[in-house]
Design a protein around this motif. Structure first.
Motif, PDB file in Angstrom:
ATOM      1  N   GLY A 157      34.116  48.180  26.699  1.00  0.00           N
ATOM      2  CA  GLY A 157      35.410  48.590  26.190  1.00  0.00           C
ATOM      3  C   GLY A 157      36.416  47.464  26.302  1.00  0.00           C
ATOM      4  N   ARG A 158      37.636  47.753  25.898  1.00  0.00           N
ATOM      5  CA  ARG A 158      38.676  46.735  25.956  1.00  0.00           C
ATOM      6  C   ARG A 158      39.064  46.405  27.393  1.00  0.00           C
ATOM      7  N   ASN A 159      39.108  47.439  28.225  1.00  0.00           N
ATOM      8  CA  ASN A 159      39.587  47.236  29.590  1.00  0.00           C
ATOM      9  C   ASN A 159      38.496  47.366  30.643  1.00  0.00           C
ATOM     10  N   SER A 160      37.351  47.939  30.305  1.00  0.00           N
ATOM     11  CA  SER A 160      36.332  48.182  31.313  1.00  0.00           C
ATOM     12  C   SER A 160      34.951  48.173  30.663  1.00  0.00           C
ATOM     13  N   THR A 161      33.942  48.039  31.541  1.00  0.00           N
ATOM     14  CA  THR A 161      32.541  48.083  31.133  1.00  0.00           C
ATOM     15  C   THR A 161      31.831  49.146  31.952  1.00  0.00           C
ATOM     16  N   ARG A 162      30.994  49.964  31.290  1.00  0.00           N
ATOM     17  CA  ARG A 162      30.319  51.066  31.962  1.00  0.00           C
ATOM     18  C   ARG A 162      28.822  51.010  31.651  1.00  0.00           C
ATOM     19  N   TYR A 163      28.048  51.442  32.629  1.00  0.00           N
ATOM     20  CA  TYR A 163      26.603  51.636  32.477  1.00  0.00           C
ATOM     21  C   TYR A 163      26.334  53.122  32.669  1.00  0.00           C
ATOM     22  N   GLU A 164      26.021  53.807  31.590  1.00  0.00           N
ATOM     23  CA  GLU A 164      25.889  55.268  31.604  1.00  0.00           C
ATOM     24  C   GLU A 164      24.426  55.673  31.561  1.00  0.00           C
ATOM     25  N   PHE A 165      24.112  56.806  32.219  1.00  0.00           N
ATOM     26  CA  PHE A 165      22.782  57.405  32.187  1.00  0.00           C
ATOM     27  C   PHE A 165      22.913  58.876  32.573  1.00  0.00           C
ATOM     28  N   GLU A 166      21.846  59.621  32.362  1.00  0.00           N
ATOM     29  CA  GLU A 166      21.804  61.053  32.673  1.00  0.00           C
ATOM     30  C   GLU A 166      20.654  61.332  33.631  1.00  0.00           C
ATOM     31  N   TRP A 167      20.906  62.313  34.521  1.00  0.00           N
ATOM     32  CA  TRP A 167      19.865  62.717  35.475  1.00  0.00           C
ATOM     33  C   TRP A 167      20.096  64.164  35.891  1.00  0.00           C
ATOM     34  N   TRP A 168      19.164  65.037  35.540  1.00  0.00           N
ATOM     35  CA  TRP A 168      19.171  66.449  35.911  1.00  0.00           C
ATOM     36  C   TRP A 168      20.497  67.137  35.557  1.00  0.00           C
ATOM     37  N   GLY A 169      20.880  67.023  34.293  1.00  0.00           N
ATOM     38  CA  GLY A 169      22.056  67.723  33.798  1.00  0.00           C
ATOM     39  C   GLY A 169      23.386  67.098  34.148  1.00  0.00           C
ATOM     40  N   HIS A 170      23.405  65.965  34.804  1.00  0.00           N
ATOM     41  CA  HIS A 170      24.648  65.280  35.159  1.00  0.00           C
ATOM     42  C   HIS A 170      24.691  63.924  34.467  1.00  0.00           C
ATOM     43  N   THR A 171      25.881  63.538  34.062  1.00  0.00           N
ATOM     44  CA  THR A 171      26.096  62.227  33.462  1.00  0.00           C
ATOM     45  C   THR A 171      26.730  61.300  34.511  1.00  0.00           C
ATOM     46  N   TYR A 172      26.158  60.134  34.651  1.00  0.00           N
ATOM     47  CA  TYR A 172      26.634  59.144  35.612  1.00  0.00           C
ATOM     48  C   TYR A 172      27.041  57.882  34.858  1.00  0.00           C
ATOM     49  N   ALA A 173      27.975  57.157  35.457  1.00  0.00           N
ATOM     50  CA  ALA A 173      28.436  55.913  34.852  1.00  0.00           C
ATOM     51  C   ALA A 173      28.839  54.945  35.962  1.00  0.00           C
ATOM     52  N   TRP A 174      28.181  53.786  35.966  1.00  0.00           N
ATOM     53  CA  TRP A 174      28.595  52.696  36.849  1.00  0.00           C
ATOM     54  C   TRP A 174      29.741  51.959  36.159  1.00  0.00           C
ATOM     55  N   LYS A 175      30.931  52.089  36.709  1.00  0.00           N
ATOM     56  CA  LYS A 175      32.114  51.476  36.110  1.00  0.00           C
ATOM     57  C   LYS A 175      32.389  50.134  36.771  1.00  0.00           C
ATOM     58  N   ARG A 176      32.549  49.115  35.954  1.00  0.00           N
ATOM     59  CA  ARG A 176      32.806  47.756  36.445  1.00  0.00           C
ATOM     60  C   ARG A 176      34.308  47.536  36.569  1.00  0.00           C
ATOM     61  N   VAL A 177      34.728  47.061  37.743  1.00  0.00           N
ATOM     62  CA  VAL A 177      36.140  46.769  38.008  1.00  0.00           C
ATOM     63  C   VAL A 177      36.225  45.303  38.417  1.00  0.00           C
TER      64      VAL A 177
END
Length: 313
Positions: A157-177
């Motif tokens: 994105g313009r302000n941030s970078t995310r690594y998204e994945f799904e596991w057992w009905g939940h969405t996770y995202a590693w957000k880079r700061v």
């Protein structure tokens, strides 16, 4: 090409002991072919392996000049075709008997069939079009030892970078700061897009001498601290903790690869040789700078040709 995950275990009456938890073996950086093993590299207990996902290239439309040439050729072919008036006059000159009309219609059908057969045979004789090459994507496929599969995708994105994945009905995202003062990047795991982070990856504080020593030794992944702040994940019966550790390591390594080797090219160099700054990559800016220089020289006068004459004594 090796990344180790250690932890310090306190021992009663002795010094703390460092225990190795995971080992990430990186076989191919471009293809993201990694192998995450438990405890040590020789144990053979693989947690998961990863590889980069490839897809079909996006279709590219024809350029405007090609469309214009095709349109021009099509317009040139139009005058050579029979007009509707000529076709009507020929039709009236034909005899009106049923046999002749049937013969002409049968001849037209036979000619059309022969033309179709020739066209089909010519198209079948041509070699098939070459298969399009696959292009790398921003997704990495993780295959675990229990036959589970997780796809982690990078979103810039313009302000941030995310690594998204799904596991057992939940969405996770590693957000880079990114911290501009320290020039370091940290990663925080957000679950379902809300609430506090459940896991963290932060770089260690190093002195300039330590940074120089690590770079001289060939280290391109900075030493980091990783911990899971949600105790429900640590105490869970499922292997969700292994998934979070694996995805966090993949996100860290992938971001380090892009930051070290995928350097963006500069848009253009700014030259100050002429009066007024201009961008070489932009032709309009280049011509504007040249004409601006000529115009300024005409107004101010050249140093070799002064406007006023000097009387020599």
């Amino acid at each position: 090409m090796n990344l180790r995950v250690d932890t310090v275990v306190p021992v009663a009456g002795r010094r703390p002991v460092t225990v190795q938890l995971f080992h990430l073996r990186m076989h191919d950086l471009a293809r993201r072919e990694f192998s995450l093993r438990r405890y040590c590299r020789d144990s053979g207990r693989e947690v998961c392996n990863s590889k980069r996902a490839y897809g079909q290239p996006s279709p590219v439309s024809r350029p405007g000049i090609q469309r214009s040439v095709t349109t021009a050729i099509h317009s040139l072919k139009m005058p050579f075709r029979r007009s509707s008036i000529g076709a009507a006059s020929l039709h009236h000159k034909r005899p009106s008997t049923g046999s002749s009309s049937a013969a002409s219609s049968s001849w037209d059908t036979a000619s059309i069939r022969s033309m179709r057969m020739r066209t089909d045979s010519w198209s079948s004789d041509r070699p098939p079009p070459p298969a399009s090459t696959l292009v790398p994507t921003n997704s990495i496929k993780l295959e675990f030892s229990n036959y589970a599969r997780v796809d982690i995708t990078r979103h810039d994105g313009r302000n941030s970078t995310r690594y998204e994945f799904e596991w057992w009905g939940h969405t996770y995202a590693w957000k880079r700061v990114y911290d501009e003062n320290l020039q370091t990047a940290s990663y925080h795991l957000i679950r379902d897009g809300r609430g506090l982070p459940v896991a963290h990856i932060t770089p260690e504080t190093r002195s300039p001498n330590q940074i120089e020593a690590d770079e001289w030794a060939g280290g391109w992944v900075p030493p980091c601290h990783m911990w899971i702040s949600d105790h429900s994940i640590v105490d869970a019966v499922t292997d969700v903790a292994d998934v979070l550790v694996a995805t966090g390591l993949i996100a860290l390594v992938d971001d380090c690869i892009k930051d070290r080797w995928h350097v963006k090219k500069p848009r253009g160099r700014t030259h100050r040789a002429l009066s007024g700054d201009f961008d070489v990559a932009n032709p309009r800016s280049l011509m504007r700078g040249i004409f601006h220089r000529r115009h300024s020289e005409q107004r101010s006068g050249s140093p070799l040709r002064p406007d006023r004459s000097v009387v020599a004594c």
